[in-house]
Enzyme design. Structure first.
Site, short mmCIF file in Angstrom:
data_model
loop_
_atom_site.label_atom_id
_atom_site.label_comp_id
_atom_site.label_asym_id
_atom_site.label_seq_id
_atom_site.Cartn_x
_atom_site.Cartn_y
_atom_site.Cartn_z
N SER A 128 0.84 -1.19 0.00
CA SER A 128 0.00 0.00 0.00
C SER A 128 0.88 1.25 0.00
CB SER A 128 -0.96 -0.04 1.20
OG SER A 128 -1.92 0.99 1.12
N GLU A 131 -1.08 -3.48 -8.29
CA GLU A 131 -2.34 -3.74 -7.59
C GLU A 131 -2.84 -2.45 -6.99
OE1 GLU A 131 -3.07 -4.03 -4.01
OE2 GLU A 131 -1.15 -3.17 -3.43
N HIS A 180 -3.71 -5.29 -1.33
CA HIS A 180 -5.10 -5.05 -0.94
C HIS A 180 -5.95 -6.22 -1.43
CE1 HIS A 180 -3.32 -0.94 -1.25
NE2 HIS A 180 -3.98 -0.78 -0.12
#
Length: 307
Positions: free
Chosen positions: A105, A200, A269
């Site tokens: 992230s 992602e 995620h």
């Protein structure tokens, strides 16, 4: 290769987390046999959404790397704020005390910089509060293999499937697409060129994914890329749109890519069973109409003796 268990330092380079989730994740890691050290600002909070001040977060991170009793460094969660640490990261310190850094992230920002500039082994994988606090939050086999520097394979059981057939080899590299895009035009831009790329994200609409991929292409960040693996792309859909719209958008905007494109790998995620990916390691993507498989190579010397 180093055997399990290991000694983990828990850090919070970005946002704060629910203390109960942090402690639940810590207990899970301890139950797996790991020794855990919480750095001083893991359970604190600074206005408006940080775990601590940039100076405190950077101090914790440097101290975790310098500690000779620590084997690897793991983040509590992402959120926002790790980009505040970029200018202060001591790259010489990281080179002298190289050890795995685990997160995803928002930590794409510092993870790619660490890997590019100091060779720190970066593991795109589960975090303490975000994943280990959940009963089904972590793919333990890939976590153990990546920490041990072992070779392993990921396929349909990890969500992976083919969008565009082909075979590609290269250094596995990447992370959260929006963070990679945000680094463009800065001195800290990720060096994606020529890699086997993993991308992602969470909650981005198909047109936003289109825009980010186009921005990466226009910035030259897809030059020489051998193939692309997309993550689960959790909640990346438009209400009322076809379920496969995101996949169709990817194929359209990336139609120029001669190599394979795979989709759905649960790393970052994800809805469950977060898979760990060792960045900077040689890997091979094999994608055809029957299967999609990512073969992750071994990494020797993942743990370096303190200097």
């Amino acid at each position: 290769m180093r055997s399990q268990p290991i000694r983990l330092a828990v850090v919070a380079p970005a946002s704060n987390a629910d203390p109960e989730k942090v402690l639940r994740g810590v207990e899970r890691l301890r139950a797996l046999g790991h020794t855990i050290k919480l750095m001083p600002h893991v359970l604190t909070q600074a206005w408006p959404y940080f775990a601590a001040t940039p100076e405190q977060r950077l101090e914790d991170l440097h101290a975790a790397f310098m500690d000779p009793e620590i084997d690897a460094v793991i983040c509590i969660r992402g959120g926002y704020g790790s980009n505040y640490l970029l200018e202060g990261l001591d790259l010489d310190l990281l080179r002298r005390h190289r050890k795995p850094f685990i997160g995803y992230s928002d930590h794409t920002a510092i993870g790619t910089w660490m890997l590019d500039q100091s060779g720190v082994p970066v593991l795109h994988g589960p975090m303490v509060a975000a994943d280990f606090s959940r009963g089904d939050g972590v793919d333990l086999l890939s976590f153990a293999a990546a920490l041990g520097g072992e070779a392993y394979r990921l396929g349909n059981e990890s969500g992976l499937r083919t969008l565009q057939a082909g075979t590609a080899r290269g250094l596995l590299y990447g992370g959260c697409l929006s963070l990679l895009t945000a680094s463009l035009g800065t001195a800290f831009a990720a060096q994606t060129e020529g890699k086997l790329l993993f991308l992602e994200d969470l909650g981005e609409k198909p047109y936003q994914i289109d825009r980010m991929l186009r921005q990466m292409k226009l910035a030259g960040k897809f030059e020489g890329v051998t193939g692309i693996i997309f993550g689960e792309m959790l909640d990346c859909a438009s209400p009322g749109a076809p379920a496969d719209l995101t996949e169709r958008v990817i194929l359209t905007v990336m139609e120029w890519l001669p190599g394979p494109i795979a989709y759905g790998l649960r790393s970052g995620h994800v809805s469950r069973s977060n898979v760990t990916l060792p960045m900077g390691v040689e890997a091979e993507l094999i994608a055809d109409s029957e299967i999609a498989e990512l073969r992750v190579g071994a990494r020797a010397g993942i743990y370096q003796e303190e200097q």
